[in-house]
Design an enzyme around this catalytic site. Structure first.
Site, PDB file in Angstrom:
ATOM      1  N   CYS A   3      -2.805 -18.309  14.216  1.00  0.00           N
ATOM      2  CA  CYS A   3      -2.565 -17.567  15.525  1.00  0.00           C
ATOM      3  C   CYS A   3      -2.834 -18.122  17.112  1.00  0.00           C
ATOM      4  CB  CYS A   3      -3.214 -16.501  15.842  1.00  0.00           C
ATOM      5  SG  CYS A   3      -3.477 -14.814  15.443  1.00  0.00           S
ATOM      6  N   ASP A  61     -11.168  -0.665  13.976  1.00  0.00           N
ATOM      7  CA  ASP A  61     -11.062  -1.412  12.438  1.00  0.00           C
ATOM      8  C   ASP A  61     -12.819  -1.484  12.455  1.00  0.00           C
ATOM      9  OD1 ASP A  61      -8.893  -0.317  11.252  1.00  0.00           O
ATOM     10  OD2 ASP A  61      -7.969  -2.177  11.345  1.00  0.00           O
ATOM     11  N   ARG A  68       7.260   0.569   1.812  1.00  0.00           N
ATOM     12  CA  ARG A  68       7.632  -1.165   2.721  1.00  0.00           C
ATOM     13  C   ARG A  68       6.523  -1.875   2.370  1.00  0.00           C
ATOM     14  NH1 ARG A  68       5.780   3.567   4.426  1.00  0.00           N
ATOM     15  NH2 ARG A  68       3.689   3.842   5.923  1.00  0.00           N
ATOM     16  N   ARG A 101      -8.537  -8.759  10.376  1.00  0.00           N
ATOM     17  CA  ARG A 101      -8.094  -9.587   9.762  1.00  0.00           C
ATOM     18  C   ARG A 101      -9.318 -11.126   9.579  1.00  0.00           C
ATOM     19  NH1 ARG A 101      -2.431  -8.961   9.597  1.00  0.00           N
ATOM     20  NH2 ARG A 101      -2.924  -7.072   8.751  1.00  0.00           N
ATOM     21  N   CYS A 129     -10.554  -9.220  15.274  1.00  0.00           N
ATOM     22  CA  CYS A 129      -9.386  -9.401  14.464  1.00  0.00           C
ATOM     23  C   CYS A 129      -9.467  -8.844  13.482  1.00  0.00           C
ATOM     24  CB  CYS A 129      -9.291 -10.576  14.374  1.00  0.00           C
ATOM     25  SG  CYS A 129      -8.293 -10.767  12.839  1.00  0.00           S
ATOM     26  N   ARG A 140       0.893  -1.461   0.242  1.00  0.00           N
ATOM     27  CA  ARG A 140       0.195  -0.120  -0.157  1.00  0.00           C
ATOM     28  C   ARG A 140       1.145   0.953   0.013  1.00  0.00           C
ATOM     29  NH1 ARG A 140      -3.492  -0.829   4.196  1.00  0.00           N
ATOM     30  NH2 ARG A 140      -4.744  -1.621   2.653  1.00  0.00           N
ATOM     31  N   TYR A 141       2.067   1.285   0.524  1.00  0.00           N
ATOM     32  CA  TYR A 141       2.789   2.275   1.218  1.00  0.00           C
ATOM     33  C   TYR A 141       4.067   1.890  -0.054  1.00  0.00           C
ATOM     34  CZ  TYR A 141       0.963   3.060   5.451  1.00  0.00           C
ATOM     35  OH  TYR A 141      -0.292   3.281   6.452  1.00  0.00           O
ATOM     36  N   LYS A 177      -2.637   3.565   7.082  1.00  0.00           N
ATOM     37  CA  LYS A 177      -2.649   4.913   8.939  1.00  0.00           C
ATOM     38  C   LYS A 177      -2.485   6.551   8.801  1.00  0.00           C
ATOM     39  CE  LYS A 177      -0.351   0.486  10.292  1.00  0.00           C
ATOM     40  NZ  LYS A 177      -0.459  -0.090   9.225  1.00  0.00           N
ATOM     41  N   CYS A 192      -8.043 -12.953  19.282  1.00  0.00           N
ATOM     42  CA  CYS A 192      -8.663 -11.581  19.370  1.00  0.00           C
ATOM     43  C   CYS A 192     -10.190 -11.387  18.441  1.00  0.00           C
ATOM     44  CB  CYS A 192      -7.829 -10.653  18.971  1.00  0.00           C
ATOM     45  SG  CYS A 192      -6.018 -11.062  19.437  1.00  0.00           S
ATOM     46  N   ASP A 240      -7.190   3.468  10.468  1.00  0.00           N
ATOM     47  CA  ASP A 240      -6.552   3.271   9.178  1.00  0.00           C
ATOM     48  C   ASP A 240      -7.730   2.868   8.335  1.00  0.00           C
ATOM     49  OD1 ASP A 240      -5.328   1.502   7.850  1.00  0.00           O
ATOM     50  OD2 ASP A 240      -4.739  -0.121   8.558  1.00  0.00           O
TER      51      ASP A 240
END
Ligand SMILES: *Cc1c(COP(=O)(O)O)cnc(C)c1O
Length: 394
Positions: free
Chosen positions: A136, A304, A127, A145, A143, A123-124, A348, A140, A341
């Site tokens: 995981c 998010d 990076r 994702r 999450c 996206r950037y 961000k 969470c 975000d």
């Protein structure tokens, strides 16, 4: 059993072995044992915790969306009776997860649309985010994702490693690679090392980061051998994820210190969560404990717009209020940047309290953390002062 549920204590506590007192201590200290003994079912939870109806239905329905999984280490941190417990809210599903608000999204950060190859988000300009696994240690409930992690939902993460490495090798503008997922620390040392080795060999990649919640969910994974392996791939940073001070246990602190001793700089990314850390006092204790573990608070994320997370989202004004309550009042190193975000894939965006009251070409009017007002004049051409005869010293 000496267990305390005092949320805002700055002391580091161990909750081991808690409910697993019958197992040998060597077993408890092994991350393989911890992973094997994760909590997955309603029956296992109800052996130890008193659940409310919202939790019970949430647990039964979690299998079709985002799997339920909690390591024994983390499970021991949950207050057994309080459904509002900040640890519990992060990890035990609730029925509200199945309620979607109009503004909720499956892919709130627009990642799928920014993948030049499957599993690599670019996206950037300089990076990339490399999603290396969909698993995981524990899940969470908020999450970002959840559409692809845990294997419970419909969508699957289909990372194409060879295509991703090829992309990185042929894109010299990429100087920073962030490994995430899922959690890269669930890989064995040798599997993770193969990825690090491959990235390390690409001359234009200057900097590698790993995003992981394993140091919190599974501190036993941070073995001396693991840290020695990481040390070969410097400069390598680790972004951890802690939301509440109680997550920083004695075992977690030990793991973080070991990482720091092997030269791994660490940042923390918290998510602002309703009923977990949405107040200045909790955040203050959290960031102070992080500094004691040699971790620099990096980002505080506005939650998010992930589907079924509205019960965990706090308003943006809360985040601003928290930063305002910290900046100036405590160590600058401990203050994270609050970010949103941008929904749909804008990246961000920093969100800050307004300290600039007014600004023009000549001056800036500021207020400080106490609300006092100051003026800073902008640079101007200096006016030449008439030369004074040099004083004669004799
Ligand atoms: C967060 C993120 C990064 C890293 O951003 P930093 O501000 O450098 O920490 C890179 N790529 C994507 C897609 C991200 O979401």
């Amino acid at each position: 059993m000496r267990r305390q549920w005092n949320d805002l204590s700055k002391t580091f506590q161990s909750h081991a072995p808690g409910y697993w007192a019958e197992d040998p201590p060597e077993a408890w200290d092994s991350h393989v044992w911890q992973l094997k003994h994760r909590i997955h079912s309603l029956a296992q939870i109800e052996e130890h915790l008193t659940l409310c109806e919202e939790e019970r239905s949430g647990i039964l329905l979690s299998g079709t969306k985002l799997a339920l999984s909690i390591t024994p280490h983390f499970f021991n941190l949950i207050d057994p009776v309080d459904p509002e417990d900040p640890i519990r809210r992060q990890i035990i599903p609730r029925i509200e997860e199945t309620w979607y608000a109009d503004t909720d999204m499956a892919d709130p950060c627009g990642e799928d649309a920014h993948m030049p190859v499957p599993g690599l988000v670019h996206r950037y300009p300089d990076r990339v985010l490399f999603l290396v696994t969909d698993r995981c240690a524990a899940y969470c409930r908020y999450c970002t994702r959840s559409r692809v992690v845990s294997g419970a939902g419909e969508q699957e993460l289909e990372t194409d490693y060879e295509a991703a490495f090829h992309y990185l090798e042929t894109h010299p503008e990429v100087r920073d690679v962030l490994l995430s997922g899922g959690d890269p620390l669930l890989f064995s040392d040798s599997k993770l090392e193969k990825i690090l080795q491959r990235l390390h060999r690409i001359p234009h990649i200057e900097f590698i980061r790993i995003g992981s919640r394993v140091p919190i969910f599974l501190p036993q994974r941070i073995t001396p051998a693991f840290c020695q392996m990481l040390q070969k791939y410097h400069p390598l940073f680790l972004s951890i994820h802690v939301n509440h001070p109680r997550e920083l246990t004695t075992e977690v602190k030990e793991g973080l210190e070991r990482l720091a001793n092997h030269g791994v700089p660490m940042g923390n990314q918290s998510v602002l969560l309703r009923g977990v850390n949405d107040n200045v006092e909790t955040m203050r204790v959290l960031i102070h404990k992080l500094l004691m573990c040699r971790v620099r608070p990096y980002y505080l994320y506005q939650c998010d717009l992930i589907q079924g997370s509205s019960h965990l989202r706090a308003p943006v004004s809360k985040g601003i209020e928290i930063i305002e309550g910290l900046r100036g009042h405590t160590t600058g190193y401990s203050i994270p940047q609050f970010v949103i975000d941008a929904p749909g894939g804008g990246g961000k965006v920093p969100v800050n309290p307004d300290y600039v009251i007014d600004r023009n070409e000549e001056r800036v009017i500021l207020r400080n953390y106490e609300g006092k007002v100051f003026e800073y004049p902008e640079p101007q051409m200096p006016v030449a002062a008439p030369l004074e005869p040099a004083a004669t010293l004799s």
